[in-house]
Design an enzyme around this catalytic site. Sequence first.
Site, mmCIF file in Angstrom:
data_model
loop_
_atom_site.group_PDB
_atom_site.id
_atom_site.type_symbol
_atom_site.label_atom_id
_atom_site.label_comp_id
_atom_site.label_asym_id
_atom_site.label_seq_id
_atom_site.Cartn_x
_atom_site.Cartn_y
_atom_site.Cartn_z
ATOM 1 N N GLY A 202 -13.562 69.895 -39.641
ATOM 2 C CA GLY A 202 -14.050 68.916 -40.593
ATOM 3 C C GLY A 202 -14.828 67.817 -39.908
ATOM 4 O O GLY A 202 -14.930 67.765 -38.678
ATOM 5 N N ASP A 203 -15.382 66.907 -40.717
ATOM 6 C CA ASP A 203 -16.131 65.792 -40.154
ATOM 7 C C ASP A 203 -15.229 64.573 -39.989
ATOM 8 O O ASP A 203 -14.048 64.590 -40.355
ATOM 9 C CB ASP A 203 -17.364 65.471 -41.011
ATOM 10 C CG ASP A 203 -16.993 65.114 -42.451
ATOM 11 O OD1 ASP A 203 -15.827 64.805 -42.729
ATOM 12 O OD2 ASP A 203 -17.908 65.149 -43.310
ATOM 13 N N GLY A 204 -15.798 63.511 -39.439
ATOM 14 C CA GLY A 204 -15.018 62.316 -39.184
ATOM 15 C C GLY A 204 -14.479 61.653 -40.439
ATOM 16 O O GLY A 204 -13.272 61.386 -40.538
ATOM 17 N N PRO A 205 -15.347 61.366 -41.416
ATOM 18 C CA PRO A 205 -14.856 60.704 -42.630
ATOM 19 C C PRO A 205 -13.854 61.542 -43.420
ATOM 20 O O PRO A 205 -12.913 60.991 -43.995
ATOM 21 C CB PRO A 205 -16.141 60.473 -43.435
ATOM 22 C CG PRO A 205 -17.240 60.453 -42.427
ATOM 23 C CD PRO A 205 -16.819 61.445 -41.385
ATOM 24 N N GLY A 206 -14.028 62.865 -43.450
ATOM 25 C CA GLY A 206 -13.174 63.698 -44.282
ATOM 26 C C GLY A 206 -11.864 64.100 -43.642
ATOM 27 O O GLY A 206 -10.822 64.126 -44.297
ATOM 28 N N VAL A 207 -11.898 64.416 -42.337
ATOM 29 C CA VAL A 207 -10.714 64.908 -41.652
ATOM 30 C C VAL A 207 -10.257 63.952 -40.544
ATOM 31 O O VAL A 207 -9.072 63.663 -40.410
ATOM 32 C CB VAL A 207 -10.961 66.319 -41.079
ATOM 33 C CG1 VAL A 207 -9.805 66.767 -40.192
ATOM 34 C CG2 VAL A 207 -11.155 67.316 -42.223
ATOM 35 N N GLY A 208 -11.199 63.456 -39.758
ATOM 36 C CA GLY A 208 -10.829 62.550 -38.675
ATOM 37 C C GLY A 208 -10.088 61.319 -39.161
ATOM 38 O O GLY A 208 -9.053 60.936 -38.605
ATOM 39 N N GLU A 246 -11.221 57.697 -25.215
ATOM 40 C CA GLU A 246 -12.153 57.948 -24.113
ATOM 41 C C GLU A 246 -13.541 57.881 -24.724
ATOM 42 O O GLU A 246 -13.945 58.769 -25.476
ATOM 43 C CB GLU A 246 -11.869 59.307 -23.463
ATOM 44 C CG GLU A 246 -12.473 59.446 -22.077
ATOM 45 C CD GLU A 246 -13.874 60.008 -22.115
ATOM 46 O OE1 GLU A 246 -14.828 59.188 -22.037
ATOM 47 O OE2 GLU A 246 -14.029 61.223 -22.229
ATOM 48 N N CYS A 280 -20.420 61.233 -20.744
ATOM 49 C CA CYS A 280 -20.134 59.803 -20.857
ATOM 50 C C CYS A 280 -20.041 59.118 -19.508
ATOM 51 O O CYS A 280 -20.252 57.913 -19.405
ATOM 52 C CB CYS A 280 -18.858 59.598 -21.662
ATOM 53 S SG CYS A 280 -17.486 60.612 -21.097
ATOM 54 N N GLU A 380 -26.221 53.530 -23.999
ATOM 55 C CA GLU A 380 -26.004 54.916 -23.576
ATOM 56 C C GLU A 380 -27.069 55.795 -24.210
ATOM 57 O O GLU A 380 -27.188 55.855 -25.435
ATOM 58 C CB GLU A 380 -24.605 55.364 -24.003
ATOM 59 C CG GLU A 380 -24.160 56.660 -23.381
ATOM 60 C CD GLU A 380 -22.696 56.974 -23.692
ATOM 61 O OE1 GLU A 380 -22.052 57.617 -22.852
ATOM 62 O OE2 GLU A 380 -22.216 56.581 -24.764
#
Length: 476
Positions: A202-208, A246, A280, A380
């Site tokens: 899933g994506d960040g808003p929906g699952v993260g 991280e 990173c 970055e």
Amino acid sequence: MQTLDTFYIGGAWVTPDGQATMPIRNPADNSRIGTLTLGSPTDVDRAVSAAKNAFESFSRTTKDERLALLHKLLEITRRRQGDLARAMTTEMGAPATMSHDVQAASAIGHLEAFIAALDGLPEEETLPNGDILTREPIGVVGMITPWNWPINQIALKVIPALATGATCVLKPSEHTPLSANIYAEIVHEAGYPAGVFNLVHGDGPGVGAAIAGHPDVAMVSFTGSTRAGTEVSRAAAPGVKRVTLELGGKSPNLVFADCDLETRIAEGVAECFDNTGQSCNAPTRMLVERSCYDRAKQLARRAAEAQKVDEPAKAGDHIGPLFDEIQYDRVQAMIQAGIDEGATLLTGGLGKPEGLEDGWFVRPTVFADVDNAMTIAREEIFGPVLVMIPFETEEEAIAIANDTDYGLAAFVQTGDAARARRVADRLRAGVIAINGRGTDYGSPFGGYKKSGNGREGGVFGLEDYQEIKVRAPFVA
């Protein structure tokens, strides 16, 4: 064409509640190679419930039992190293040789180091005051991993959970699901009990966000951008849960005139461009002592122009494309910013290398005469773009190196051992490489300031997944 429409929950591949889909693309030519179904908060609930149920028994396993499972996991990971490598080459553009020998190999290297760390970690010890300290697994761990080092970051999060007796719910990057599914297959074949490891796409808003805010998740481990890490921390805050982060970096590479200049400049350029600059901890700011600055510019330009760019499916030491169009456009905008702010473009620049116009390939780029206040020195870039900044004295070099919001890594090049130690001690960064020698598997990885909280790898990585309990000795 691959269709990924099941999640690994409770020891089985199950149909998700979520119905939305997204394409999986090959960055070498932007072709569609598959379709991924995205999860929902309901899927997260199912996965967390499975992990919570499994924790009751898995948390009580002995260290020897967990070590036996880890050795089985190692055996299967070695066997499937090639599968992991091919998946990452396809989904995120890592060149075949690098994908196999570095990206996929990290799953093996980290696992071997975690096995050694767990083997030597006492589960109980008596403190000098006579009290007894024990270490226990923290509970259900939510894990959110990025696309640039897909298996490296999965290994650094999943393995310490399995090693300590914690259980987990993993949300890999929705852009690199192929390698994540293979890793789930490896864990399943190793024989872990149902619910110990769970995978929800899933994506960040929906699952993260659902993972970070879930009341039954005791800890969240996130790797990604500083902006996203801030959002994860906010979502986790009401639960007062442990959060390890991280995040980004803008690592300095301090080059003193007394080093082996030809070797160290070439290494610095190669390290910056490795993984197409999408790391990173990449040494993207090369700080060079003024007395050798002109020579260093010549050497950096030569090294950059010798850097090969080619199709990721080919074996070799070339770099591949950037990950996607959004990243390509960002790197192009940053190169333009460097030009607009007056930095000297030594080589590279805007556009794609000749013959590689279909994918998200970029020209390896070096800017010289950069001021540390410029955008390309502050932000970055996440592409093969190096900036060179001159300094006069050791004090100035340290000041410029530390003048950043980040503190993930730093690099020191000098022929003087005393200087190497002296400078390293004053750099505000979590990992210091010296004269081409970086740190190895089993050492803690993580940063200062906006580069994050906590450490990954080895015994320190295990400790982040543990609670500490102290009890008084029995007195009759």
